[in-house]
Design an enzyme around this catalytic site. Structure first.
Site, PDB file in Angstrom:
ATOM      1  N   ARG A 109       0.977  -1.159   0.044  1.00 45.65           N
ATOM      2  CA  ARG A 109       0.228   0.043   0.097  1.00 45.65           C
ATOM      3  C   ARG A 109       0.790   1.414  -0.176  1.00 45.65           C
ATOM      4  NH1 ARG A 109      -3.734  -2.988   3.299  1.00 45.65           N
ATOM      5  NH2 ARG A 109      -5.368  -3.663   1.932  1.00 45.65           N
ATOM      6  N   LYS A 131       4.434  11.864 -11.024  1.00 44.72           N
ATOM      7  CA  LYS A 131       3.746  10.914 -11.888  1.00 44.72           C
ATOM      8  C   LYS A 131       4.253   9.574 -11.977  1.00 44.72           C
ATOM      9  CE  LYS A 131       1.364  14.184 -14.937  1.00 44.72           C
ATOM     10  NZ  LYS A 131       1.389  14.893 -16.401  1.00 44.72           N
ATOM     11  N   GLU A 173      12.884  19.189 -23.758  1.00 40.25           N
ATOM     12  CA  GLU A 173      12.083  19.259 -22.695  1.00 40.25           C
ATOM     13  C   GLU A 173      12.525  20.632 -22.027  1.00 40.25           C
ATOM     14  OE1 GLU A 173       9.372  17.619 -22.089  1.00 40.25           O
ATOM     15  OE2 GLU A 173       9.788  15.599 -23.049  1.00 40.25           O
ATOM     16  N   LYS A 211       9.304  23.566 -12.622  1.00 42.69           N
ATOM     17  CA  LYS A 211       8.290  22.349 -12.286  1.00 42.69           C
ATOM     18  C   LYS A 211       7.792  22.386 -10.911  1.00 42.69           C
ATOM     19  CE  LYS A 211       7.263  17.940 -13.550  1.00 42.69           C
ATOM     20  NZ  LYS A 211       7.551  16.813 -14.331  1.00 42.69           N
ATOM     21  N   GLU A 221      -2.648  17.641 -11.974  1.00 38.22           N
ATOM     22  CA  GLU A 221      -2.941  18.240 -13.333  1.00 38.22           C
ATOM     23  C   GLU A 221      -4.501  18.538 -13.795  1.00 38.22           C
ATOM     24  OE1 GLU A 221      -0.727  16.122 -16.426  1.00 38.22           O
ATOM     25  OE2 GLU A 221      -2.249  16.797 -17.869  1.00 38.22           O
ATOM     26  N   ARG A 225      -0.665  22.454 -14.637  1.00 37.53           N
ATOM     27  CA  ARG A 225       0.454  21.418 -14.962  1.00 37.53           C
ATOM     28  C   ARG A 225       0.192  20.897 -16.521  1.00 37.53           C
ATOM     29  NH1 ARG A 225       2.273  16.550 -11.117  1.00 37.53           N
ATOM     30  NH2 ARG A 225       3.917  15.739 -12.559  1.00 37.53           N
ATOM     31  N   ASN A 229       2.589  19.614 -20.996  1.00 41.20           N
ATOM     32  CA  ASN A 229       2.371  18.956 -22.284  1.00 41.20           C
ATOM     33  C   ASN A 229       2.632  19.600 -23.579  1.00 41.20           C
ATOM     34  OD1 ASN A 229       2.113  16.479 -20.613  1.00 41.20           O
ATOM     35  ND2 ASN A 229       0.079  17.230 -20.251  1.00 41.20           N
ATOM     36  N   HIS A 232       3.376  17.993 -26.874  1.00 38.58           N
ATOM     37  CA  HIS A 232       2.985  16.750 -26.591  1.00 38.58           C
ATOM     38  C   HIS A 232       1.690  16.142 -27.298  1.00 38.58           C
ATOM     39  CE1 HIS A 232       5.963  17.051 -23.571  1.00 38.58           C
ATOM     40  NE2 HIS A 232       6.014  15.574 -23.281  1.00 38.58           N
ATOM     41  N   HIS A 236       2.570  13.056 -29.452  1.00 37.88           N
ATOM     42  CA  HIS A 236       2.220  11.601 -29.050  1.00 37.88           C
ATOM     43  C   HIS A 236       1.622  11.082 -30.367  1.00 37.88           C
ATOM     44  CE1 HIS A 236       1.642  12.509 -24.765  1.00 37.88           C
ATOM     45  NE2 HIS A 236       2.642  12.006 -24.918  1.00 37.88           N
ATOM     46  N   HIS A 249      11.354  10.329 -27.465  1.00 36.07           N
ATOM     47  CA  HIS A 249      10.438  11.160 -26.901  1.00 36.07           C
ATOM     48  C   HIS A 249      10.542  12.559 -26.998  1.00 36.07           C
ATOM     49  CE1 HIS A 249       6.639  12.214 -24.513  1.00 36.07           C
ATOM     50  NE2 HIS A 249       7.717  12.987 -23.692  1.00 36.07           N
TER      51      HIS A 249
HETATM   52  P1  NAD Z   1      14.829   6.170 -20.781  1.00 36.76           P
HETATM   53  O1  NAD Z   1      14.638   5.993 -19.196  1.00 36.76           O
HETATM   54  O2  NAD Z   1      14.509   5.189 -21.651  1.00 36.76           O
HETATM   55  O3  NAD Z   1      16.404   6.437 -20.971  1.00 36.76           O
HETATM   56  C1  NAD Z   1      17.054   6.565 -22.088  1.00 36.76           C
HETATM   57  C2  NAD Z   1      18.218   5.423 -22.554  1.00 36.76           C
HETATM   58  O4  NAD Z   1      19.311   6.215 -21.798  1.00 36.76           O
HETATM   59  C3  NAD Z   1      18.167   4.108 -22.031  1.00 36.76           C
HETATM   60  O5  NAD Z   1      18.403   3.286 -22.721  1.00 36.76           O
HETATM   61  C4  NAD Z   1      18.734   4.370 -20.520  1.00 36.76           C
HETATM   62  O6  NAD Z   1      19.292   2.819 -20.253  1.00 36.76           O
HETATM   63  C5  NAD Z   1      19.868   5.052 -20.974  1.00 36.76           C
HETATM   64  N1  NAD Z   1      20.572   5.767 -19.961  1.00 36.76           N
HETATM   65  C6  NAD Z   1      20.078   6.246 -18.886  1.00 36.76           C
HETATM   66  N2  NAD Z   1      20.786   7.022 -18.115  1.00 36.76           N
HETATM   67  C7  NAD Z   1      22.194   6.951 -18.952  1.00 36.76           C
HETATM   68  C8  NAD Z   1      23.584   7.326 -18.718  1.00 36.76           C
HETATM   69  N3  NAD Z   1      23.531   8.287 -17.672  1.00 36.76           N
HETATM   70  N4  NAD Z   1      24.446   7.232 -19.360  1.00 36.76           N
HETATM   71  C9  NAD Z   1      24.156   6.373 -20.886  1.00 36.76           C
HETATM   72  N5  NAD Z   1      22.723   5.776 -20.819  1.00 36.76           N
HETATM   73  C10 NAD Z   1      21.716   6.128 -19.906  1.00 36.76           C
HETATM   74  O7  NAD Z   1      14.255   7.377 -21.326  1.00 36.76           O
HETATM   75  P2  NAD Z   1      14.095   9.003 -20.791  1.00 36.76           P
HETATM   76  O8  NAD Z   1      14.141   9.823 -21.888  1.00 36.76           O
HETATM   77  O9  NAD Z   1      14.931   9.109 -19.447  1.00 36.76           O
HETATM   78  O10 NAD Z   1      12.493   8.828 -20.076  1.00 36.76           O
HETATM   79  C11 NAD Z   1      11.533   8.663 -20.862  1.00 36.76           C
HETATM   80  C12 NAD Z   1      10.365   8.006 -20.066  1.00 36.76           C
HETATM   81  O11 NAD Z   1      10.054   9.092 -18.996  1.00 36.76           O
HETATM   82  C13 NAD Z   1       8.906   7.724 -21.025  1.00 36.76           C
HETATM   83  O12 NAD Z   1       8.430   6.572 -20.519  1.00 36.76           O
HETATM   84  C14 NAD Z   1       8.079   8.691 -20.367  1.00 36.76           C
HETATM   85  O13 NAD Z   1       6.783   8.458 -20.327  1.00 36.76           O
HETATM   86  C15 NAD Z   1       8.600   9.196 -18.959  1.00 36.76           C
HETATM   87  N6  NAD Z   1       8.309  10.607 -18.579  1.00 36.76           N
HETATM   88  C16 NAD Z   1       7.459  10.843 -17.349  1.00 36.76           C
HETATM   89  C17 NAD Z   1       7.677  11.869 -16.811  1.00 36.76           C
HETATM   90  C18 NAD Z   1       6.973  12.223 -15.499  1.00 36.76           C
HETATM   91  O14 NAD Z   1       6.413  13.110 -15.003  1.00 36.76           O
HETATM   92  N7  NAD Z   1       6.814  11.120 -14.685  1.00 36.76           N
HETATM   93  C19 NAD Z   1       7.666  13.216 -17.697  1.00 36.76           C
HETATM   94  C20 NAD Z   1       8.241  12.990 -18.916  1.00 36.76           C
HETATM   95  C21 NAD Z   1       8.588  11.680 -19.378  1.00 36.76           C
HETATM   96  N1  GLY Z   2       6.043  15.905 -17.640  1.00 35.50           N
HETATM   97  C1  GLY Z   2       4.651  16.258 -17.182  1.00 35.50           C
HETATM   98  C2  GLY Z   2       4.399  16.545 -15.862  1.00 35.50           C
HETATM   99  O1  GLY Z   2       5.127  16.102 -15.020  1.00 35.50           O
HETATM  100  O2  GLY Z   2       3.294  16.796 -15.629  1.00 35.50           O
END
Ligand code: NAD
Ligand code: GLY
Length: 345
Positions: A109, A131, A173, A211, A221, A225, A229, A232, A236, A249
């Site tokens: 939980r 998120k 971003e 942020k 959101e 918030r 996006n 996006h 998307h 992305h």
């Molecule tokens: P990711 O986590 O897939 O990382 C990208 C690549 O880089 C992966 O292959 C990873 O293993 C590699 N990597 C990570 N750190 C590294 C380092 N220091 N050196 C070398 N390689 C490294 O992608 P991302 O762009 O970090 O994140 C994308 C994800 O984040 C998506 O799933 C998206 O939905 C999510 N996201 C979430 C939020 C949120 O608010 N929670 C906001 C934006 C994006």
């Molecule tokens: N990346 C969008 C949010 O955190 O709301």
């Protein structure tokens, strides 16, 4: 440097380049993937002082951000006999952060988790704000929770091993936040290279401040918030059409911002010069800025799959001049078709 995320409950801090020790009088499990583990897990493990410290390794990639991996993390937590005081630490990019946060939010939980983001995108956006989620066959991040981390440590040293394209995806971003929230920051970005370490640290700090402000006002959101996006709604559709394989992305968001800016221009919210300035800044980081729309009708139809669409209304986050935004959900289909036709191949 420390930035506070002030919330009604569970406020916390984001530390930039201040990770000296993580001391916890509990069991800890670091969740990571083989890529990040090979590069950085030893550095992190040396900094953790805990009752027990374990590592849970999951496969690398967005395609593993699913129920199966989530279940694997949870089962490992049970195997390790983690209790309700135990803490998960996410070491990785947004994929690891989102899944670790989700696992932490539902394990017994809900237990605490700490974010140690290792991509630029995760440092400036994904690791802050709570998120969490996974993908399923219906789309991205459709299953998840809001579950705030207990702390976030952004260490720029981890970014030194990041592939160039991943770095640029994170820059997209950063530009996104500047265009919609901070004209002065945008102008600073035009003059200063993020390939210089001290500039990068400054930009990360500015984004986290933006942020922090947004999330403090609107944790769930329900209002401002959604502005995060920007880019996006178009992005998307591009990710969907190209089956998540052509663009990262952040790259899809870069194109999405340019398409959204065409819409802003059509609506008189952005001038031609402002539109070009955003494009030029994105191009400086080798980000894509255009897309071939094959069918205007099918591109338009895919807008309705967006989580922000309600009652057949598509919500667009638009730049209003530089440093401002406008949220619109009443844009005529004809206007959208006109904008999309500019991108038709
Ligand atoms: P990711 O986590 O897939 O990382 C990208 C690549 O880089 C992966 O292959 C990873 O293993 C590699 N990597 C990570 N750190 C590294 C380092 N220091 N050196 C070398 N390689 C490294 O992608 P991302 O762009 O970090 O994140 C994308 C994800 O984040 C998506 O799933 C998206 O939905 C999510 N996201 C979430 C939020 C949120 O608010 N929670 C906001 C934006 C994006
Ligand atoms: N990346 C969008 C949010 O955190 O709301």
């Amino acid at each position: 440097m420390k930035i506070d995320i002030k919330l009604k409950e569970k406020s916390y801090s984001v530390f930039i380049n201040e990770l000296e020790k993580i001391k916890l009088d509990t069991k800890v499990a670091v969740v990571t993937n083989p890529t990040v583990s090979a590069l950085h897990v030893d550095t992190l493990l040396k900094l953790i002082e805990a009752r027990e410290c374990h590592v849970i390794t999951v496969p690398d990639g967005e395609k593993y951000k699913n129920f199966e991996t989530l279940n694997y993390i949870l089962e490992e937590c049970f195997e390790l006999r983690l209790d309700r005081k135990s803490v998960l630490i996410a070491l990785g990019g947004g994929v690891i952060g989102d899944m670790t946060g989700f696992a932490a939010s539902i394990y017994q939980r809900g237990i605490d988790f700490i974010q140690v983001p290792t991509t630029l995108l995760a440092q400036v956006d994904a690791s802050v704000g709570g998120k969490t989620g996974i993908n399923n066959k219906y789309g991205k991040n459709l299953v998840g929770t809001f579950w705030q981390p207990r702390r976030v440590y952004c260490e720029t040293t981890f970014l030194k091993t990041l592939p160039k394209k991943e770095f640029s995806a994170g820059v997209a971003e950063i530009i996104k936040m500047a265009v919609t929230f901070d004209k002065g920051f945008f102008e600073w970005l035009e003059k200063n290279s993020l390939h210089v370490e001290e500039n990068l640290q400054y930009a990360i700090k500015e984004c986290i401040k933006i942020k922090a402000d947004v999330v403090s006002q609107d944790e769930r959101e329900e209002g401002v918030r959604a502005v995060l996006n920007y880019g996006h709604t178009f992005g998307h559709v591009i990710e969907n059409e190209t089956k998540y394989s052509k663009y990262l992305h952040g790259e899809a968001v870069a194109i999405g911002m340019c398409m959204a800016n065409e819409l802003s221009f059509t609506l008189g919210l952005l001038s031609e010069t402002q539109l070009q300035r955003v494009k030029i800044l994105l191009e400086q980081y080798a980000l894509p800025v255009t897309y071939d729309v094959k069918s205007v009708e099918s591109f338009y139809d895919m807008f309705f799959l967006d989580k922000k669409s309600f009652n057949q209304k598509i919500k667009f986050i638009l730049a209003k001049n530089i440093g401002g935004y406008s949220i619109k959900d009443d844009i005529e289909k004809e206007v959208l078709f006109e904008v999309l036709r500019n991108f038709e191949c």
